[in-house]
Scaffold this active site. Structure first.
Site, short mmCIF file in Angstrom:
data_model
loop_
_atom_site.label_atom_id
_atom_site.label_comp_id
_atom_site.label_asym_id
_atom_site.label_seq_id
_atom_site.Cartn_x
_atom_site.Cartn_y
_atom_site.Cartn_z
N ARG A 107 48.80 37.69 107.88
CA ARG A 107 48.49 38.98 107.27
C ARG A 107 48.56 38.87 105.75
NH1 ARG A 107 52.11 42.95 111.22
NH2 ARG A 107 51.06 42.34 113.15
N SER A 200 47.95 45.19 112.39
CA SER A 200 48.81 46.07 113.16
C SER A 200 49.00 47.41 112.45
CB SER A 200 50.15 45.38 113.45
OG SER A 200 50.92 46.14 114.36
N HIS A 201 50.25 47.77 112.17
CA HIS A 201 50.56 49.09 111.63
C HIS A 201 50.43 49.14 110.11
CE1 HIS A 201 54.06 46.53 111.66
NE2 HIS A 201 54.64 47.26 110.75
N ASP A 365 51.06 60.07 109.49
CA ASP A 365 50.56 59.93 108.13
C ASP A 365 49.08 59.66 108.06
OD1 ASP A 365 51.88 57.29 109.13
OD2 ASP A 365 50.42 56.64 107.66
N ASP A 396 47.78 51.09 116.01
CA ASP A 396 46.59 50.27 116.22
C ASP A 396 46.36 49.93 117.68
OD1 ASP A 396 48.69 48.42 116.51
OD2 ASP A 396 47.36 46.78 115.96
N ASP A 398 48.81 48.99 119.98
CA ASP A 398 49.89 48.32 120.69
C ASP A 398 51.24 49.03 120.52
OD1 ASP A 398 50.28 47.63 118.04
OD2 ASP A 398 50.44 45.48 118.39
N ARG A 399 51.37 49.91 119.54
CA ARG A 399 52.63 50.63 119.34
C ARG A 399 52.49 52.07 119.80
NH1 ARG A 399 55.85 47.77 114.77
NH2 ARG A 399 54.66 45.85 114.56
N THR A 462 62.65 38.82 117.77
CA THR A 462 61.56 39.75 117.50
C THR A 462 60.23 39.00 117.54
OG1 THR A 462 62.95 41.20 116.16
CG2 THR A 462 60.57 41.30 115.79
N GLU A 481 60.53 46.59 122.15
CA GLU A 481 61.11 46.35 120.84
C GLU A 481 61.38 47.69 120.17
OE1 GLU A 481 59.06 42.14 119.57
OE2 GLU A 481 58.04 43.99 118.98
N SER A 483 60.72 48.49 117.33
CA SER A 483 59.65 48.78 116.37
C SER A 483 58.47 49.47 117.04
CB SER A 483 59.21 47.49 115.68
OG SER A 483 58.87 46.50 116.62
N LYS A 494 52.33 44.12 123.79
CA LYS A 494 52.82 45.49 123.87
C LYS A 494 51.60 46.40 123.96
CE LYS A 494 53.84 45.24 118.87
NZ LYS A 494 54.04 43.79 118.77
#
Length: 671
Positions: A107, A200-201, A365, A396, A398-399, A462, A481, A483, A494
């Site tokens: 990333r 991701s996020h 947000d 995105d 997965d969370r 993690t 997790e 997170s 996830k």
């Protein structure tokens, strides 16, 4: 709509047999197999129309933008061994520093990936790291979260894959496939692996973040043995193998053939939806979601789950369209930060805490164009619509984040509650879970469920990749997790929508015998009942984002020195040390070892403070501090987490000298 093909030779199977077109120049063709018609778009003659055997051909110069692969020296690209029908060039390049993958892939800022050969070097280094049998003439999946730069990057990946002898690329329409969907498609189609284009996020857009990672044939993220090889090869790379083919039209479902190499554009939802219908009782969930007495809101945060929201929640489960917020995926997530927590939406927080503020809600947000990075903790959760008893947010794909009316469910509690209710509420687990696992910083709530249900339990570092081996070995069913990541062995990632459907299944199961007008069992009811049975693990995480890396690393080294001198029985204020270490994990399946995974102070009463540097950021260092304390007394379960944990929080900041090393007065995010 007819499938769209981008090819130098178009083969279309009609009722009368195989119809072939051969052209010297590249083209974009739209074919309709039902009526035998074919439309051809070519670069040779814009806006022209040709008729052949009754078929119509429309020519156009329109094609996707691509990221070019350029030679790093004046020498000309060398031709290499070629698959049938396409030319392969070997483009000289030089190593680029800083291409070591983090917790979940590489990333960086978009502008970094746009630097000459930055992405191309990493992709070629990946192929150099894999055994040829893992990709030669094989099938690879490609998808992403819809963020800025994905379409350009997809063209580069396709050409390098072809250049390295991959037989076929299967890509989501418009380059979209959520992270869970990529894993699902890899498993269903028995692919050799897949690329996921996502940071991701992290926020998206020209000035923000982009990322890439590779998942193996089981659908799980590549293990460290492979990511370490990739990094090593980025330090010695000398050439990039790329196919001399045009950009592929990713806007239409269909197959594009370039000689013996092909690209298939697929619907991003269908395979994933089929899997979800096999895991859950959709009729049970529909009885809840479509009920006039139940309303929920799904916030897709202008990210990839927007593509899945309507087909699943509206079309299949009967929810109303106004249940979907921010459902259109945008390249910059609406100028938002697609991280499903309650920290970044100060405007909504002000509304929620106003004197006449609403009763229920959550912060997302990504739904606001003027998001700011502010420090905020949640004491109570309110909403803009008191009629909405449940609200669910995803980043995105997965969370996930689950809330009830005036009630926030921590990710640690969420996975524990799903595990405790899985067998009775979710058909996939009708025989019971095989085992449970959590990341080391996640609270011990799941441990207590495993103990009560007499299930195998695993504590891993993690990173979702550490769950994969356990799943493949048949040792693990449900994991999570802190997170905001939750999942099971239905895939090897996830899965945010899976977590939403799991919670809806639990609520639907609890309310299936309720009569019209009877009070529904709520999210808060389910959580408090769980606490009464298992006790409550008070938990909080402090994030200090984009710290200077030097100071953050010095803090961790200082803590390692502290634990090297510590011993059981040492007094830390009112807490007695049980042990302190830098967490290390030995995989019970393959024996691989992951060390230095987080500094832990574990006390005699079970309380913990943990320090880690996150591997998911694109700039600087993110320091994470985790604080946990177990409370068995039901009368104390409604105490605010920050109040209950204050002595431990003060101790963590004191022991680490965090302010001294980082210069930070306050955390960026408190969960």
């Amino acid at each position: 709509m007819a499938p769209s093909l981008c090819c130098s030779r178009v083969e279309n199977v009609f009722s009368s047999g195989i119809f072939k077109l051969k052209k010297q120049q590249s083209c974009v063709a739209a074919a309709n197999a039902r009526n035998g018609s074919i439309a051809l778009l070519s670069s040779s003659s814009p806006s022209s129309r040709i008729s052949l055997s009754g078929a119509s051909f429309y020519h156009s110069t329109s094609r996707p933008r691509s990221l070019s692969v350029r030679a790093a020296s004046p020498s000309s690209p060398a031709a290499v061994a070629e698959p049938e029908g396409i030319k392969i060039n070997s483009v000289p390049t030089k190593p680029i520093e800083g291409q070591k993958t983090g917790t979940s892939g590489l990333r960086k800022k978009v502008k970094v990936f746009k630097e000459e050969n930055y992405l191309a070097n990493w992709i070629q280094a990946l192929f150099n790291s894999l055994p040829p049998e893992d990709y030669k003439n094989g099938l690879l999946v490609l998808g992403g979260d819809g963020r800025y730069f994905n379409i350009e990057a997809a063209q580069t990946i396709i050409k390098i894959a072809a250049g390295n002898g991959v037989g076929k690329i299967l890509v989501g329409k418009d380059g979209i496939l959520s992270t869970p969907a990529v894993s699902a498609v890899i498993r269903k189609r028995e692919a050799n692996g897949g690329f996921i284009m996502s940071a991701s996020h992290n926020p998206g857009g020209p000035d923000y973040d982009w990322g890439i990672k590779f998942n193996y044939s089981s659908g799980q993220p590549a293990p460290e043995s492979i990511t370490d090889k990739i990094y090593g090869n980025t330090l010695s790379i000398s050439d990039i193998k790329t196919a001399e083919i045009p950009d592929t039209d990713l806007s239409h479902v269909g197959i594009t053939k370039y000689g013996s190499f092909s690209v298939e554009v697929v619907d991003p939802v269908s395979d994933y939806l089929e899997l979800m219908e096999n895991v859950f009782d959709f009729q049970l969930i529909k009885s809840l979601v479509s009920s006039p007495e139940f309303r929920f809101t799904f916030d897709a945060m202008h990210a990839v789950t927007g593509a899945y929201a309507k087909p699943i929640f509206v079309d299949k489960l009967g929810a109303s369209m106004d249940s979907i917020m921010n459902g259109v995926p945008l390249e910059d997530f609406g100028h938002g930060h697609p991280d499903p927590n309650l920290t970044y939406a100060k405007e909504l927080v002000d509304i929620m805490y106003a004197e006449n503020g609403p009763d229920f809600g959550a912060a997302s947000d990504a739904g606001f164009t003027n998001w700011k990075m502010v420090s905020f903790r949640v004491d109570r959760v309110v909403c803009l619509d008191s009629m909405l008893p449940y609200i669910i947010l995803l980043g995105d794909g997965d969370r996930n984040m689950i809330l009830g009316k005036g009630f926030f469910v921590t990710p640690s509690d969420s996975v524990a509650i799903i595990a405790a209710n899985a067998q009775e509420a979710i058909p996939y687990f009708k025989s019971g879970p095989k085992g449970l696992a959590r990341s080391m910083p996640t609270s011990g709530a799941l441990d207590r469920v495993a103990d009560k249900l007499n299930l195998p339990f695993f504590e891993v570092p993690t990173g979702w990749k550490f769950f994969g081996n356990l799943m493949d070995a048949g040792k693990l069913s449900v994991c999570g997790e802190e997170s905001f990541g939750t999942g099971s062995d239905h895939i090897r990632e996830k899965d945010g929508i899976w977590a939403v459907l799991a919670w809806l299944s639990i609520i639907a199961h609890r309310n299936k015998d309720k009569k019209p007008g009877e009070k529904l069992t709520s999210v808060a009811d389910v959580v408090k009942e769980h606490w009464a049975t298992y006790g409550r693990n008070f938990f909080s995480r402090y994030d200090y984002e984009e710290c200077e890396s030097e100071g953050a690393n010095k803090m961790v080294e200082y803590l390692r020195d502290v634990i090297s001198k510590s011993k059981p029985g040492d007094q830390y204020g009112s807490y007695v040390l049980k042990f302190a270490d830098d967490f290390s994990y030995t995989d019970p399946v393959d024996g691989s070892v992951a060390s230095k995974q987080g500094v832990r102070f574990v006390f005699s009463d079970g309380s913990r403070i943990i320090f880690r540097l996150s591997g998911t950021g694109s700039a600087g260092a993110t320091v994470r501090v985790y604080i946990e304390q177990f409370e068995p007394d039901v009368s104390k379960h409604d105490v605010d987490a920050q109040t209950a944990l204050k002595p431990l929080i003060d101790l963590a900041l004191s022991v680490s000298k965090l302010k001294e090393f980082t210069g930070r007065e306050k955390p960026t995010v408190i969960t």
